[in-house]
Design a protein around this motif. Structure first.
Motif, PDB file in Angstrom:
ATOM      1  N   THR A  20     -58.922-104.470-133.737  1.00  0.00           N
ATOM      2  CA  THR A  20     -59.726-103.407-133.158  1.00  0.00           C
ATOM      3  C   THR A  20     -58.817-102.207-132.936  1.00  0.00           C
ATOM      4  OG1 THR A  20     -61.199-104.954-132.026  1.00  0.00           O
ATOM      5  CG2 THR A  20     -61.133-102.702-131.171  1.00  0.00           C
ATOM      6  N   TYR A  21     -59.335-101.004-133.180  1.00  0.00           N
ATOM      7  CA  TYR A  21     -58.539 -99.789-133.042  1.00  0.00           C
ATOM      8  C   TYR A  21     -59.201 -98.840-132.047  1.00  0.00           C
ATOM      9  CZ  TYR A  21     -56.014-101.555-137.047  1.00  0.00           C
ATOM     10  OH  TYR A  21     -55.251-102.355-137.879  1.00  0.00           O
ATOM     11  N   ILE A  22     -58.362 -98.161-131.273  1.00  0.00           N
ATOM     12  CA  ILE A  22     -58.832 -97.233-130.255  1.00  0.00           C
ATOM     13  C   ILE A  22     -58.445 -95.820-130.665  1.00  0.00           C
ATOM     14  CG2 ILE A  22     -58.855 -96.644-127.813  1.00  0.00           C
ATOM     15  CD1 ILE A  22     -59.827 -99.485-128.439  1.00  0.00           C
ATOM     16  N   ARG A  23     -59.388 -94.906-130.562  1.00  0.00           N
ATOM     17  CA  ARG A  23     -59.145 -93.497-130.877  1.00  0.00           C
ATOM     18  C   ARG A  23     -58.522 -92.812-129.659  1.00  0.00           C
ATOM     19  NH1 ARG A  23     -59.202 -90.325-135.612  1.00  0.00           N
ATOM     20  NH2 ARG A  23     -59.475 -88.156-134.985  1.00  0.00           N
ATOM     21  N   LYS A  24     -57.303 -92.276-129.831  1.00  0.00           N
ATOM     22  CA  LYS A  24     -56.624 -91.599-128.726  1.00  0.00           C
ATOM     23  C   LYS A  24     -55.781 -90.448-129.282  1.00  0.00           C
ATOM     24  CE  LYS A  24     -53.632 -92.356-124.699  1.00  0.00           C
ATOM     25  NZ  LYS A  24     -54.588 -91.788-123.737  1.00  0.00           N
ATOM     26  N   ASN A  25     -56.016 -89.257-128.752  1.00  0.00           N
ATOM     27  CA  ASN A  25     -55.268 -88.062-129.174  1.00  0.00           C
ATOM     28  C   ASN A  25     -55.309 -87.854-130.684  1.00  0.00           C
ATOM     29  OD1 ASN A  25     -54.517 -87.569-126.478  1.00  0.00           O
ATOM     30  ND2 ASN A  25     -52.695 -88.863-126.670  1.00  0.00           N
ATOM     31  N   GLY A  26     -56.480 -88.104-131.274  1.00  0.00           N
ATOM     32  CA  GLY A  26     -56.647 -87.873-132.701  1.00  0.00           C
ATOM     33  C   GLY A  26     -56.036 -88.926-133.598  1.00  0.00           C
ATOM     34  N   LYS A  27     -55.561 -90.040-133.026  1.00  0.00           N
ATOM     35  CA  LYS A  27     -54.928 -91.112-133.802  1.00  0.00           C
ATOM     36  C   LYS A  27     -55.616 -92.441-133.509  1.00  0.00           C
ATOM     37  CE  LYS A  27     -51.681 -88.328-135.312  1.00  0.00           C
ATOM     38  NZ  LYS A  27     -51.612 -87.913-136.748  1.00  0.00           N
ATOM     39  N   TRP A  28     -55.418 -93.395-134.442  1.00  0.00           N
ATOM     40  CA  TRP A  28     -55.949 -94.739-134.250  1.00  0.00           C
ATOM     41  C   TRP A  28     -54.831 -95.654-133.765  1.00  0.00           C
ATOM     42  CZ3 TRP A  28     -60.922 -95.168-133.920  1.00  0.00           C
ATOM     43  CH2 TRP A  28     -61.755 -94.338-134.670  1.00  0.00           C
ATOM     44  N   ILE A  29     -55.062 -96.301-132.627  1.00  0.00           N
ATOM     45  CA  ILE A  29     -54.073 -97.175-132.012  1.00  0.00           C
ATOM     46  C   ILE A  29     -54.580 -98.615-132.045  1.00  0.00           C
ATOM     47  CG2 ILE A  29     -52.816 -97.718-129.884  1.00  0.00           C
ATOM     48  CD1 ILE A  29     -53.142 -94.782-129.091  1.00  0.00           C
ATOM     49  N   LEU A  30     -53.726 -99.530-132.484  1.00  0.00           N
ATOM     50  CA  LEU A  30     -54.105-100.940-132.503  1.00  0.00           C
ATOM     51  C   LEU A  30     -54.314-101.442-131.081  1.00  0.00           C
ATOM     52  CD1 LEU A  30     -54.428-103.681-133.977  1.00  0.00           C
ATOM     53  CD2 LEU A  30     -51.943-103.967-133.750  1.00  0.00           C
ATOM     54  N   PHE A  31     -55.468-102.044-130.830  1.00  0.00           N
ATOM     55  CA  PHE A  31     -55.771-102.602-129.516  1.00  0.00           C
ATOM     56  C   PHE A  31     -55.042-103.928-129.360  1.00  0.00           C
ATOM     57  CE2 PHE A  31     -58.667-105.147-126.736  1.00  0.00           C
ATOM     58  CZ  PHE A  31     -58.409-104.435-125.572  1.00  0.00           C
ATOM     59  N   LEU A  32     -54.200-104.017-128.325  1.00  0.00           N
ATOM     60  CA  LEU A  32     -53.363-105.195-128.117  1.00  0.00           C
ATOM     61  C   LEU A  32     -53.959-106.180-127.119  1.00  0.00           C
ATOM     62  CD1 LEU A  32     -49.894-103.392-127.926  1.00  0.00           C
ATOM     63  CD2 LEU A  32     -50.988-104.431-129.933  1.00  0.00           C
ATOM     64  N   ASP A  33     -55.003-105.763-126.425  1.00  0.00           N
ATOM     65  CA  ASP A  33     -55.673-106.615-125.443  1.00  0.00           C
ATOM     66  C   ASP A  33     -54.711-107.079-124.352  1.00  0.00           C
ATOM     67  OD1 ASP A  33     -57.764-107.857-124.268  1.00  0.00           O
ATOM     68  OD2 ASP A  33     -57.853-109.576-125.629  1.00  0.00           O
ATOM     69  N   THR A  34     -53.912-106.134-123.852  1.00  0.00           N
ATOM     70  CA  THR A  34     -53.012-106.422-122.738  1.00  0.00           C
ATOM     71  C   THR A  34     -53.369-105.520-121.561  1.00  0.00           C
ATOM     72  OG1 THR A  34     -51.357-104.770-123.390  1.00  0.00           O
ATOM     73  CG2 THR A  34     -51.155-106.997-124.327  1.00  0.00           C
ATOM     74  N   GLU A  35     -53.065-105.986-120.352  1.00  0.00           N
ATOM     75  CA  GLU A  35     -53.349-105.193-119.161  1.00  0.00           C
ATOM     76  C   GLU A  35     -52.570-103.884-119.178  1.00  0.00           C
ATOM     77  OE1 GLU A  35     -52.754-107.341-115.597  1.00  0.00           O
ATOM     78  OE2 GLU A  35     -54.224-108.914-116.053  1.00  0.00           O
ATOM     79  N   GLU A  36     -51.329-103.945-119.648  1.00  0.00           N
ATOM     80  CA  GLU A  36     -50.492-102.743-119.692  1.00  0.00           C
ATOM     81  C   GLU A  36     -51.103-101.676-120.591  1.00  0.00           C
ATOM     82  OE1 GLU A  36     -45.889-101.408-120.782  1.00  0.00           O
ATOM     83  OE2 GLU A  36     -46.553-103.478-121.070  1.00  0.00           O
ATOM     84  N   GLN A  37     -51.562-102.083-121.776  1.00  0.00           N
ATOM     85  CA  GLN A  37     -52.162-101.107-122.674  1.00  0.00           C
ATOM     86  C   GLN A  37     -53.483-100.593-122.123  1.00  0.00           C
ATOM     87  OE1 GLN A  37     -54.060-102.196-126.429  1.00  0.00           O
ATOM     88  NE2 GLN A  37     -52.819-100.674-127.505  1.00  0.00           N
ATOM     89  N   MET A  38     -54.283-101.455-121.534  1.00  0.00           N
ATOM     90  CA  MET A  38     -55.560-101.029-120.972  1.00  0.00           C
ATOM     91  C   MET A  38     -55.360 -99.949-119.917  1.00  0.00           C
ATOM     92  SD  MET A  38     -58.307-102.376-122.282  1.00  0.00           S
ATOM     93  CE  MET A  38     -59.574-102.399-121.019  1.00  0.00           C
ATOM     94  N   GLU A  39     -54.318-100.078-119.096  1.00  0.00           N
ATOM     95  CA  GLU A  39     -54.022 -99.068-118.073  1.00  0.00           C
ATOM     96  C   GLU A  39     -53.692 -97.725-118.720  1.00  0.00           C
ATOM     97  OE1 GLU A  39     -50.949-100.546-115.592  1.00  0.00           O
ATOM     98  OE2 GLU A  39     -52.197-102.109-114.664  1.00  0.00           O
ATOM     99  N   LYS A  40     -52.964 -97.752-119.850  1.00  0.00           N
ATOM    100  CA  LYS A  40     -52.596 -96.514-120.529  1.00  0.00           C
ATOM    101  C   LYS A  40     -53.798 -95.871-121.204  1.00  0.00           C
ATOM    102  CE  LYS A  40     -47.798 -97.838-121.458  1.00  0.00           C
ATOM    103  NZ  LYS A  40     -46.792 -98.106-122.507  1.00  0.00           N
ATOM    104  N   LEU A  41     -54.696 -96.690-121.720  1.00  0.00           N
ATOM    105  CA  LEU A  41     -55.854 -96.173-122.442  1.00  0.00           C
ATOM    106  C   LEU A  41     -56.952 -95.709-121.511  1.00  0.00           C
ATOM    107  CD1 LEU A  41     -56.138 -98.853-125.299  1.00  0.00           C
ATOM    108  CD2 LEU A  41     -55.348 -96.495-125.542  1.00  0.00           C
ATOM    109  N   TRP A  42     -56.995 -96.235-120.307  1.00  0.00           N
ATOM    110  CA  TRP A  42     -58.113 -95.966-119.403  1.00  0.00           C
ATOM    111  C   TRP A  42     -58.136 -94.507-118.913  1.00  0.00           C
ATOM    112  CZ3 TRP A  42     -61.704 -99.599-119.282  1.00  0.00           C
ATOM    113  CH2 TRP A  42     -62.805 -99.396-118.438  1.00  0.00           C
TER     114      TRP A  42
END
Length: 235
Positions: free
Chosen positions: A213-235
């Motif tokens: 799964t990929y998340i759109r952020k700042n015009g780029k596609w980021i691989l979703f890692l399904d970690t709490e740390e990444q979720m905090e950054k993406l939120w």
């Protein structure tokens, strides 16, 4: 005027078009059928583990551009009944540069989107009233995942649809693209398992693409890692 005409327009580089509109038969390509090179090149999303990419790596590398972790953009020539992945030898045979290929591939994709692109709603609320819908791009069975390449769509139309600027995308098969609001968990957490099921169902047909799964952020596609740390950054 097509649905996305106002977003993308239809401007062309006339010099490039003249060279790319030359049939293969006129650039000494050994084919019996007539193929218009300029109108037949399209971008496709492939897994970095695609066997065709790996097999050609040492002798005649397939043309690829990194899109995100685990996926690359390749370019194919639509031969009518089949697709041929473009490689370094095609650039030499056609007298093209990689920039030429990128330009016409995106032009042709945009034209296809303007001709026929619809957004379908995937609604499973009849199974669980708390489930929220996610969405499916329906443009061309061969190129639906290629919609990831159209920044204008994700920065405007898709955001308007999901009412969010944090969009998640799953591309389980070569003919499927799902998207949802990552922050709407009742939608996001429905899309991902459905996409995984579609991936498994596509393996036997040889069209499985990725479980990522990929998340759109700042015009780029980021691989979703399904970690709490990444979720905090993406939120």
């Amino acid at each position: 005027m097509g649905l996305f005409d106002k977003l993308f327009g239809k401007k062309e580089n006339q010099t490039t078009r003249q060279s790319l509109d030359t049939p293969i038969s006129e650039v000494k390509k050994d084919r019996e059928e007539y193929v218009n090179v300029g109108q037949s090149i399209f971008p496709v999303i492939k897994s970095v583990d695609d066997p065709k990419i790996k097999m050609a790596a040492n002798n005649n590398p397939i043309l690829t551009d990194q899109l995100s972790d685990g996926i690359v953009t390749c370019y194919v020539l639509d031969m009518g009944n089949t697709f041929e992945m473009l490689s370094q030898s095609h650039l030499q045979n056609f007298g093209l540069t990689i920039d030429d290929v990128r330009q016409v591939a995106m032009r042709n994709l945009i034209n296809k989107v303007n001709t026929n692109c619809q957004i379908g709603v995937m609604d499973f609320s009849d199974q669980n009233p708390e489930i929220k819908p996610f969405y499916r791009v329906e443009m061309d069975a061969n190129f639906n995942p290629s919609m990831m390449l159209l920044d204008e769509f994700w920065e405007s139309t898709a955001k308007d649809i999901v009412k969010s600027d944090t969009i998640a995308v799953s591309i389980p098969a070569k003919n499927l693209l799902f998207f949802s609001d990552m922050k709407l968990m009742e939608s996001f957490r429905t899309m991902r398992p459905v996409a995984n099921q579609m991936y498994e169902a596509s393996v036997s047909d040889g069209i499985a693409l990725t479980t990522n799964t990929y998340i759109r952020k700042n015009g780029k596609w980021i691989l979703f890692l399904d970690t709490e740390e990444q979720m905090e950054k993406l939120w």
